[in-house]
Design an enzyme around this catalytic site. Structure first.
Site, short mmCIF file in Angstrom:
data_model
loop_
_atom_site.label_atom_id
_atom_site.label_comp_id
_atom_site.label_asym_id
_atom_site.label_seq_id
_atom_site.Cartn_x
_atom_site.Cartn_y
_atom_site.Cartn_z
N GLU A 108 -4.82 -4.81 -6.90
CA GLU A 108 -5.75 -5.66 -6.05
C GLU A 108 -7.14 -5.27 -6.11
O GLU A 108 -7.34 -4.08 -5.58
CB GLU A 108 -5.27 -6.03 -4.56
CG GLU A 108 -4.83 -4.55 -3.99
CD GLU A 108 -4.37 -4.92 -2.54
OE1 GLU A 108 -3.26 -5.38 -2.39
OE2 GLU A 108 -5.07 -4.44 -1.59
N ASP B 45 0.76 -1.01 0.06
CA ASP B 45 -0.08 -0.05 0.15
C ASP B 45 0.80 1.22 -0.06
O ASP B 45 0.41 2.35 -0.53
CB ASP B 45 -0.93 -0.02 0.98
CG ASP B 45 -1.76 -1.09 1.13
OD1 ASP B 45 -1.79 -2.15 0.29
OD2 ASP B 45 -2.94 -0.84 1.95
#
Length: 903
Positions: free
Chosen positions: A540, A467
């Site tokens: 994702e 992230d």
């Protein structure tokens, strides 16, 4: 030869000597994993490792673990303390007492060696979660400050500590996902009670002569263009050699390159080196392969694998030898004008099509299951799997290399690995600041993973962030570690566009959701690119689906759980995500199901509608990315969230924990076909997709037919087209008044057939072969998305498509014939004898007890048959397990369930 060590200790009070065993290691260059363990908590045995690592300790009351590696929970399952099936039932996992894992535990093993002059012994770890003290024969090998990090493998010279009979004791310390470099779970599922603590990867003993080799690196260079891939290739074998003695040693380094296919003789050569006393020298041997066979991902070619060996002899006596498998292939990447990343494989642009992988919740080692899972990946048409912080074991990469599947390893998000001052998404805020010792652990972790992965042709890339990108101190540490091990594939700074280091540049990947249900048209909203729709590289993203079938649900849900599952959409469900996350309910999904398909009348009705929703959701995502591969702003890749589950789960999977494919699987399989014809929900257009790598166009024919719910044809057309290899092209628009532009009813079926003009079906007089068959159910209106209300995990829907008329379909009569074909195949012949479509006909293969026969692949499933249409579907066994099909259960949305015997 027996490699088992002593595993039965005796009481100190008996004065008996341990029973001797054959040596664990007795050849130079040989490395053997400690094959089993005795395990006990420090609450019962204390923490005196100096005493526990001596012979004669009575371990009869300890847990005896018959595996080389397992977390504490995995070990306790292995030794019979817990049963995984029982743990996974209802909320039983929540009842495991995690206080037992708040203290250290000790892994212990006794084994024999044959020490002697000129022999050296090393203890090699490959990561212990998350810290460990290591003692051998009463002496300390390493402390928990040195052996730290779940991926930090270390090599310890234990020559001065070994004896003929040896006792190894490893004390593992409790793991915290927020304070240790562990293998965590974020919100994927409940956390295991032990937080993954333990010897989860092999601990090995290696024997060498006076010169020892570190990990073998293999560097390859192939032809500079696609047309020149058959040019001579170079291969370089590299390893650091350590002179363990106080005198200069003259060695001969022997290189060998051997094709594991065909009958070509190995290429062998050698070179002399002089090693100063107590020195480390980089051994480099290079050769040329005149006619290299190239390693390709499965859909593009063969998986040519080679074996490389580097051996050291001293006066013609072997001192050490290492062997690794490799392949000739090239992987690079580039950023386009939109700063989206595109991977280039063997000089060909490569669209990544795959999903995110998870291991077992207890990190249980299961190569047989990995083999089956990767066979499923191939059956789906995927080419890549992302391993976010779940780098697993070398054998997984071996299987992937053999089968032709790319893997994307990397570090994980949301815990210690990304505890940066600029990461405001962590549970602990402010996040714990990394210490100097933390950067050392990160360095050792990257060095080990780089060494473990470097030679595998299945490794596409490495993501040093997920992230968030690593900080300015960690980034060069990671990059330097990869450089030390001659890393040859792209290194990506993170899986998102939140920021980047100048050392890596932009990642080229987006992570903007969704993670919960969105309608099919979501993915086609690309004219004004929005969030997760089909443009760029989605690292994702998915519609959050993956509903297990009833036979799977009954394995892990109680009666009351099943009631909550379909009747109480706002109630948190333990088998969703981790408690407290945004994904503990099926509320968003359930609301859409009711609005689109009507209130379920039973659990069976709910599951039928769920499978239709799941199929539709995954198909649309994979098809949209395939169509937009050739767009002005191309869709360069997607990683569907997720591939599988760590335990029985109610969402986020392509197949369920028990390896049973259902709606999400077959929707994804349809959407990821190699050659395919696709409907764009937003523009009402038909597209052809060709994911092959051929350099020539091929003649194709597309058949388009629209059918009303009454079975009457409303529109049909045939269009001759040419396929665009490794691309897509528009075939026709269906927005006109004669097609879908003037729908007056709430629903129709659309069937798209792709036929190949250059191949024929045997016995059909030259009829063109069907390459792809695709059936859609379409509503008069599309779902309406509120893009302005998008959150990090979903885009809300303010108006839903109406499929309720499909509930009123007349019953279709489908005849079923079943026969065996070959030893491990079953053929099911279907025929729709009704005047209306047989909608969403699903097939399940059962054994004599009525249980699912798994793992298996169906050629196709959840099919919709036109009136009078016949179809034959083949089921094949996956792997070498028991294959005893006894019957096939067939049923559909408007087809009554029937059971047919397999003869």
């Amino acid at each position: 030869m027996r490699l088992q060590p002593l595993t039965v200790g005796v009481s100190l009070a008996t004065n008996l000597q341990p029973v001797t065993a054959d040596p664990l290691v007795f050849l130079n260059g040989q490395a053997v994993a400690i094959p089993s363990w005795d395990l006990q908590s420090s609450a019962a045995i204390g923490t005196d490792l100096a005493a526990l690592s001596k012979a004669g300790v009575d371990t009869s009351s300890w847990h005896h673990v018959k595996t080389s590696k397992c977390t504490l929970m995995g070990c306790l399952i292995n030794s019979g303390v817990y049963n995984e099936t029982e743990l996974f039932y209802s909320e039983n996992l929540k009842r495991v007492d995690d206080r037992q894992f708040s203290v250290p535990w000790t892994y212990r093993n006794e084994y024999a060696l044959e020490p002697g002059s000129g022999k050296y012994f090393f203890l090699r770890t490959h990561g212990i979660s998350s810290r460990a003290d290591i003692f051998l024969n009463g002496k300390q090998v390493a402390s928990k400050t040195v052996q730290a990090g779940s991926f930090a493998g270390e090599i310890y010279n234990i020559t001065k500590l070994v004896d003929k009979q040896n006792t190894l004791a490893i004390q593992v310390h409790p793991t915290s996902y927020y304070h240790d470099f562990a293998l965590g779970w974020v919100d994927w599922n409940p956390w295991p009670a032990d937080n993954g603590t333990g010897v989860w990867r092999d601990v090995e003993v290696k024997q060498t002569g006076p010169v020892a080799l570190e990990t073998l690196r293999i560097v390859t260079k192939i032809g500079p263009t696609f047309e020149r891939l058959k040019d001579p290739a170079t291969v370089t074998l590299k390893a650091r050699a350590e002179n363990l003695e106080d005198n200069t040693i003259f060695i001969t380094a022997h290189g060998s390159v051997f094709a594991t296919f065909g009958r070509k003789a190995p290429i062998t050569w050698s070179k002399q080196f002089t090693l100063p006393p107590r020195s480390v020298t980089d051994i480099v041997l290079e050769t040329t392969v005149s006619d290299p066979a190239i390693w390709w991902p499965k859909q593009w070619g063969e998986q040519a694998l080679y074996s490389g060996t580097l051996a050291i002899t001293i006066n013609h006596t072997l001192s050490d030898s290492i062997t690794q498998q490799f392949g000739f292939r090239s992987v690079t990447s580039r950023l386009n004008a939109h700063e989206d990343v595109t991977y280039i494989v063997n000089h060909v642009p490569f669209q990544v099509i795959g999903a995110g992988y998870t291991p077992n919740i207890f990190l249980r080692f299961d190569p047989q299951k990995w083999e089956a899972e990767l066979q499923y990946v191939l059956d789906l048409g995927f080419n890549t799997i992302r391993l976010e912080g779940k780098n697993e074991h070398p054998i997984l990469y071996d299987i992937a290399s053999r089968l032709g599947i790319f893997l994307m390893p990397g570090w994980e998000c949301c815990d210690k690995w990304e505890s940066w001052s600029y990461n405001h998404d962590l549970f602990l805020n402010p996040p714990p600041v990394w210490s100097s010792a933390d950067y050392t652990i990160a360095n050792h972790s990257m060095l080990h993973e780089a060494a473990m992965l470097q030679t595998h042709p299945s490794v596409l890339t490495y993501l040093i962030g997920s992230d968030y990108w690593p900080d300015d101190r960690a980034t060069p540490i990671y990059l330097n570690a990869l450089k030390i091990y001659d890393w040859q594939t792209p290194v990506i700074g993170s899986a998102s566009k939140r920021g980047h280091s100048p050392l890596t540049g932009p990642s080229g990947m987006k992570m903007e959701g969704p993670y919960d249900w969105v309608p099919p048209n979501y993915w086609y909203e690309t004219d004004n690119p929005r969030y997760g729709s089909a443009f760029g590289f989605g690292s994702e993203l998915g519609a959050g689906v993956g509903t297990p079938t009833l036979s799977s649900l009954q394995k892990f849900l109680s009666t009351s759980d099943l009631e909550d599952f379909w009747r109480s959409p706002s109630k948190p469900l333990y088998h969703m995500s981790r408690e407290g996350s945004e994904f503990t309910t099926r509320e968003i999904y359930h609301h859409a199901l009711v609005a689109r398909w009507g209130t379920p009348t039973s659990l069976e009705d709910y599951l039928m509608k769920s499978q239709i929703m799941d199929y539709e959701a995954t198909r649309a995502q994979f098809e949209a990315f395939a169509v937009k591969w050739s767009a002005k702003r191309p869709a360069t890749g997607l990683i569907y969230w997720m591939l599988n589950n760590a335990w029985p789960s109610l969402h986020w999977n392509i197949w369920d924990y028990y390896m049973k494919p259902a709606g999400s699987y077959y929707g994804a399989k349809t959407g990821a076909r190699k050659e395919h014809v696709v409907y764009d929900y937003v523009k009402k257009e038909v597209w052809i997709v060709d994911r092959t790598v051929n350099k020539f166009y091929r003649e194709r024919q597309v058949e388009i037919q629209v059918l009303g719910l009454d079975g009457k044809v409303k529109f049909e057309s045939r269009v001759n087209v040419e396929s665009l290899p490794n691309g897509s092209g528009r075939v026709a628009g269906l927005y006109g008044p004669g097609a879908l532009g003037n729908l007056t009813t709430e629903g129709v079926f659309l069937r798209l057939m792709l036929r190949g003009k250059n191949s024929t079906v045997e016995g059909n007089g030259g009829e063109m072969a069907v390459l792809s068959r695709n059936v859609y159910w379409l509503s008069k209106e599309l779902d309406r998305l509120r893009w302005d209300k998008t959150t990090w995990f979903v885009t809300p829907v303010e108006g839903y498509a109406n499929y309720k008329d499909f509930n009123k379909l007349a019953t279709a009569e489908v005849t079923v014939g079943v026969e065996r074909r070959r030893e491990r195949e079953v053929v099911v012949n279907l025929e729709n004898r009704a005047t209306v479509p047989a909608f969403f006909v699903g097939l399940e293969l059962l054994n004599k007890d009525g249980n699912d026969v798994l793992p298996l692949t169906w050629e196709d499933n959840f099919v919709t048959l036109w009136p009078g249409e016949k179809m034959s579907l083949v089921a094949k066994a996956v792997g070498s397990g028991v294959w005893q099909p006894a019957s096939v259960r067939v049923g559909g949305k408007n087809v009554k369930q029937t059971l047919v015997t397999v003869y």
